[in-house]
Design a protein around this motif. Structure first.
Motif, PDB file in Angstrom:
ATOM      1  N   VAL A   1      35.733  -3.131 -68.201  1.00  0.00           N
ATOM      2  CA  VAL A   1      36.292  -2.188 -67.321  1.00  0.00           C
ATOM      3  C   VAL A   1      35.396  -2.223 -65.878  1.00  0.00           C
ATOM      4  O   VAL A   1      34.288  -2.878 -66.014  1.00  0.00           O
ATOM      5  CB  VAL A   1      35.879  -0.708 -67.838  1.00  0.00           C
ATOM      6  CG1 VAL A   1      36.992  -0.547 -68.993  1.00  0.00           C
ATOM      7  CG2 VAL A   1      34.570  -0.403 -68.317  1.00  0.00           C
ATOM      8  N   ASN A   2      35.903  -1.650 -65.011  1.00  0.00           N
ATOM      9  CA  ASN A   2      35.037  -1.783 -63.780  1.00  0.00           C
ATOM     10  C   ASN A   2      33.934  -0.744 -63.671  1.00  0.00           C
ATOM     11  O   ASN A   2      33.830   0.126 -64.502  1.00  0.00           O
ATOM     12  CB  ASN A   2      36.016  -1.523 -62.454  1.00  0.00           C
ATOM     13  CG  ASN A   2      36.620  -0.015 -62.594  1.00  0.00           C
ATOM     14  OD1 ASN A   2      36.376   0.953 -62.787  1.00  0.00           O
ATOM     15  ND2 ASN A   2      37.838   0.060 -62.176  1.00  0.00           N
ATOM     16  N   ASP A   3      33.099  -1.057 -62.820  1.00  0.00           N
ATOM     17  CA  ASP A   3      31.840  -0.179 -62.635  1.00  0.00           C
ATOM     18  C   ASP A   3      32.337   1.262 -62.377  1.00  0.00           C
ATOM     19  O   ASP A   3      31.456   2.150 -62.940  1.00  0.00           O
ATOM     20  CB  ASP A   3      30.904  -0.631 -61.750  1.00  0.00           C
ATOM     21  CG  ASP A   3      30.456  -1.984 -61.806  1.00  0.00           C
ATOM     22  OD1 ASP A   3      30.365  -2.683 -62.945  1.00  0.00           O
ATOM     23  OD2 ASP A   3      29.876  -2.550 -60.961  1.00  0.00           O
ATOM     24  N   GLU A   4      33.052   1.648 -61.777  1.00  0.00           N
ATOM     25  CA  GLU A   4      33.444   2.946 -61.433  1.00  0.00           C
ATOM     26  C   GLU A   4      33.857   3.810 -62.603  1.00  0.00           C
ATOM     27  O   GLU A   4      33.448   4.817 -63.197  1.00  0.00           O
ATOM     28  CB  GLU A   4      34.790   3.097 -60.465  1.00  0.00           C
ATOM     29  CG  GLU A   4      35.088   4.594 -60.003  1.00  0.00           C
ATOM     30  CD  GLU A   4      36.044   4.724 -58.872  1.00  0.00           C
ATOM     31  OE1 GLU A   4      36.568   5.745 -58.956  1.00  0.00           O
ATOM     32  OE2 GLU A   4      36.473   3.542 -58.494  1.00  0.00           O
ATOM     33  N   LYS A  21      26.092  -1.227 -68.848  1.00  0.00           N
ATOM     34  CA  LYS A  21      27.515  -1.329 -69.265  1.00  0.00           C
ATOM     35  C   LYS A  21      27.818  -2.361 -70.442  1.00  0.00           C
ATOM     36  O   LYS A  21      27.124  -3.604 -70.332  1.00  0.00           O
ATOM     37  CB  LYS A  21      28.086  -1.794 -67.785  1.00  0.00           C
ATOM     38  CG  LYS A  21      29.681  -1.961 -67.995  1.00  0.00           C
ATOM     39  CD  LYS A  21      30.184  -2.503 -66.574  1.00  0.00           C
ATOM     40  CE  LYS A  21      31.507  -3.221 -66.528  1.00  0.00           C
ATOM     41  NZ  LYS A  21      31.857  -3.580 -65.320  1.00  0.00           N
ATOM     42  N   PRO A  22      28.593  -2.047 -71.105  1.00  0.00           N
ATOM     43  CA  PRO A  22      28.741  -3.159 -72.326  1.00  0.00           C
ATOM     44  C   PRO A  22      29.407  -4.411 -71.896  1.00  0.00           C
ATOM     45  O   PRO A  22      29.891  -4.598 -70.840  1.00  0.00           O
ATOM     46  CB  PRO A  22      29.694  -2.569 -73.206  1.00  0.00           C
ATOM     47  CG  PRO A  22      29.864  -0.986 -72.953  1.00  0.00           C
ATOM     48  CD  PRO A  22      29.417  -0.807 -71.409  1.00  0.00           C
ATOM     49  N   GLN A  23      28.901  -5.423 -72.532  1.00  0.00           N
ATOM     50  CA  GLN A  23      29.230  -6.775 -72.066  1.00  0.00           C
ATOM     51  C   GLN A  23      30.816  -6.984 -72.409  1.00  0.00           C
ATOM     52  O   GLN A  23      31.433  -6.368 -73.228  1.00  0.00           O
ATOM     53  CB  GLN A  23      28.604  -7.904 -72.916  1.00  0.00           C
ATOM     54  CG  GLN A  23      26.980  -7.926 -72.417  1.00  0.00           C
ATOM     55  CD  GLN A  23      26.835  -8.468 -70.853  1.00  0.00           C
ATOM     56  OE1 GLN A  23      27.301  -9.392 -70.423  1.00  0.00           O
ATOM     57  NE2 GLN A  23      26.171  -7.511 -70.333  1.00  0.00           N
ATOM     58  N   PRO A  53      36.602  -2.091 -77.921  1.00  0.00           N
ATOM     59  CA  PRO A  53      35.567  -1.441 -78.787  1.00  0.00           C
ATOM     60  C   PRO A  53      34.221  -1.158 -77.855  1.00  0.00           C
ATOM     61  O   PRO A  53      33.193  -1.020 -78.182  1.00  0.00           O
ATOM     62  CB  PRO A  53      35.409  -2.513 -79.328  1.00  0.00           C
ATOM     63  CG  PRO A  53      35.627  -3.780 -78.728  1.00  0.00           C
ATOM     64  CD  PRO A  53      36.801  -3.288 -77.843  1.00  0.00           C
ATOM     65  N   LEU A  54      34.596  -1.197 -76.458  1.00  0.00           N
ATOM     66  CA  LEU A  54      33.518  -0.928 -75.494  1.00  0.00           C
ATOM     67  C   LEU A  54      32.880   0.497 -75.750  1.00  0.00           C
ATOM     68  O   LEU A  54      31.756   0.603 -75.723  1.00  0.00           O
ATOM     69  CB  LEU A  54      34.054  -1.158 -74.079  1.00  0.00           C
ATOM     70  CG  LEU A  54      34.556  -2.252 -73.655  1.00  0.00           C
ATOM     71  CD1 LEU A  54      35.050  -2.290 -72.191  1.00  0.00           C
ATOM     72  CD2 LEU A  54      33.926  -3.610 -74.063  1.00  0.00           C
ATOM     73  N   GLN A  55      33.691   1.548 -75.960  1.00  0.00           N
ATOM     74  CA  GLN A  55      33.237   2.798 -76.305  1.00  0.00           C
ATOM     75  C   GLN A  55      32.334   2.838 -77.694  1.00  0.00           C
ATOM     76  O   GLN A  55      31.125   3.394 -77.556  1.00  0.00           O
ATOM     77  CB  GLN A  55      34.091   3.734 -76.405  1.00  0.00           C
ATOM     78  CG  GLN A  55      33.963   5.270 -76.732  1.00  0.00           C
ATOM     79  CD  GLN A  55      33.221   5.938 -75.613  1.00  0.00           C
ATOM     80  OE1 GLN A  55      33.337   5.565 -74.414  1.00  0.00           O
ATOM     81  NE2 GLN A  55      32.586   6.916 -75.945  1.00  0.00           N
ATOM     82  N   THR A  56      32.773   1.997 -78.474  1.00  0.00           N
ATOM     83  CA  THR A  56      31.826   1.747 -79.797  1.00  0.00           C
ATOM     84  C   THR A  56      30.373   1.296 -79.529  1.00  0.00           C
ATOM     85  O   THR A  56      29.352   1.774 -79.906  1.00  0.00           O
ATOM     86  CB  THR A  56      32.719   1.075 -80.873  1.00  0.00           C
ATOM     87  OG1 THR A  56      34.033   1.602 -81.009  1.00  0.00           O
ATOM     88  CG2 THR A  56      31.882   1.024 -82.185  1.00  0.00           C
ATOM     89  N   GLN A  57      30.574   0.274 -78.603  1.00  0.00           N
ATOM     90  CA  GLN A  57      28.830  -0.199 -78.319  1.00  0.00           C
ATOM     91  C   GLN A  57      28.294   0.498 -77.377  1.00  0.00           C
ATOM     92  O   GLN A  57      27.334   0.791 -77.559  1.00  0.00           O
ATOM     93  CB  GLN A  57      29.401  -1.628 -77.449  1.00  0.00           C
ATOM     94  CG  GLN A  57      30.146  -2.623 -78.148  1.00  0.00           C
ATOM     95  CD  GLN A  57      30.419  -3.787 -77.184  1.00  0.00           C
ATOM     96  OE1 GLN A  57      29.980  -4.352 -76.353  1.00  0.00           O
ATOM     97  NE2 GLN A  57      31.715  -4.530 -77.308  1.00  0.00           N
TER      98      GLN A  57
END
Length: 356
Positions: free
Chosen positions: A85-88, A111-113, A303-307
């Protein structure tokens, strides 16, 4: 006999009772082999594992049973475009969750990889290992993959949360279809419409599917007793998949506090939430799930939220802040009785036999 169905014959099991395959490191070799050795079908959720780890698990299972078992993967294992996802977007999520990280006394994670799908590599291992049963969620398989599985005599089971999904799965030639009802714990494996709009109850879903397709149906969600199995069979199911009741057993890999919570009054209250993983799933109601109920647009995709949530979960468990943890569980939790998988299997068989 009630246990002689197309499913039991197809899967070569004594009883058409499937143990739900849990992801997120909640599955265990001990649980899978106990259920399979008792005449059911044990299931291992492997979507978070590397190919090498899947091979290791398979070998461990094979060392403890020669009975069939089910290996489960997710066809779609990411919702993030280009894996990120973007930084914002990340900063928006970070701001939303900062109070919880502060309360737990830990810093916000970076921020997740970017996440790269693992499914193709995992699938190759399935083809190489040739487990008797391969089940999958969050999608359908291509004709080429289905052909390769059939050539290896691997039985396939897909999960549907709607009639449309069941029809799509039947068109691919799966051997059986899981009717995954709204009551079930864990993630909603929807893939044709939003999970929020795919919330038909198990017993309605079984009937809808049976009216339109010929593929054998496995009922899942809200079943933890012989009465539940008998009810599902009465409506046309030919097997039952049971998740929460097995997750609560000592043999599962759920943390002790997770298993304990499933036997407390807290288990009377469950909710569907994206707040912990980015995908909609049912667990015991938590403070975070309630606080963020209508702010799903600020949550990272799976799965970024999981990380992102992993360190918060670890800290909350260490500090016994249970209301900040999502303990997976279905609506049937309040009637759970058994803590040993073998005893649960025996009870399910005896109760179903007495009724049917």
């Amino acid at each position: 006999m009630w246990n002689q169905t197309r499913i039991s014959k197809l899967l070569h099991v004594d009883y058409p009772i499937l143990q739900g395959p849990f992801g997120g490191n909640l599955s265990s070799v001990a649980l899978v082999t106990t259920v399979s050795n008792a005449g059911g079908l044990g299931g291992y959720g492997a979507y978070t594992l590397s190919p090498q780890e899947i091979v290791s698990v398979h070998n461990q299972i094979r060392s403890q049973t020669n009975k069939p078992y089910n290996l489960n993967l997710w066809v779609s294992d990411t919702d993030a475009i280009n894996g990120t996802v973007n930084d914002e977007a990340f900063q928006q999520t970070a701001a939303l969750y900062k109070p919880y990280f502060d309360e737990a006394g830990i810093p916000l994670p970076a921020k997740p990889q970017p996440f790269q799908s693992r499914f193709e590599n995992q699938l190759q291992v399935v083809l190489d290992l040739k487990p008797e049963v391969f089940s999958f969620m969050f999608g359908t398989l291509s004709p080429d993959i289905m052909e390769q599985l059939k050539k290896r005599n691997i039985k396939t089971i897909g999960a549907a949360t709607t009639l449309d999904e069941a029809i799509a799965l039947e068109a691919t030639g799966v051997d059986a279809i899981i009717a995954s009802g709204f009551e079930a714990g864990g993630h909603r494996p929807s893939f044709m419409a939003s999970a929020e709009s795919s919330v038909t109850g198990t017993f309605v879903l079984v009937q809808l599917i049976k009216e339109k397709i010929k593929t054998p149906v496995i009922a899942a969600g809200g079943i933890a007793t012989g009465k539940g199995i008998a009810a599902a069979f009465t409506l046309g199911a030919e097997a039952a998949q049971i998740g929460t009741a097995f997750l609560a057993c000592d043999e599962s890999n759920a943390p002790a506090i997770h298993r304990k919570m499933l036997f407390t009054d807290a288990s009377k209250y469950t909710t569907l939430s994206r707040a912990f993983t980015g995908r909609l799933g049912r667990g015991i109601t938590s403070r975070i799930a309630k606080d963020l109920l209508h702010q799903e647009d600020k949550i990272l995709p799976f799965p970024l939220q999981t990380q992102f949530m992993s360190p918060l979960r670890t800290a909350a468990l260490e500090k016994e802040k249970w209301d900040m943890v999502l303990f997976w569980g279905g609506q049937i939790s309040p009637i759970l009785k058994h803590t040993k998988a073998k005893e649960l299997m025996h009870a399910l068989i005896e109760e179903t036999t007495a009724i049917l």
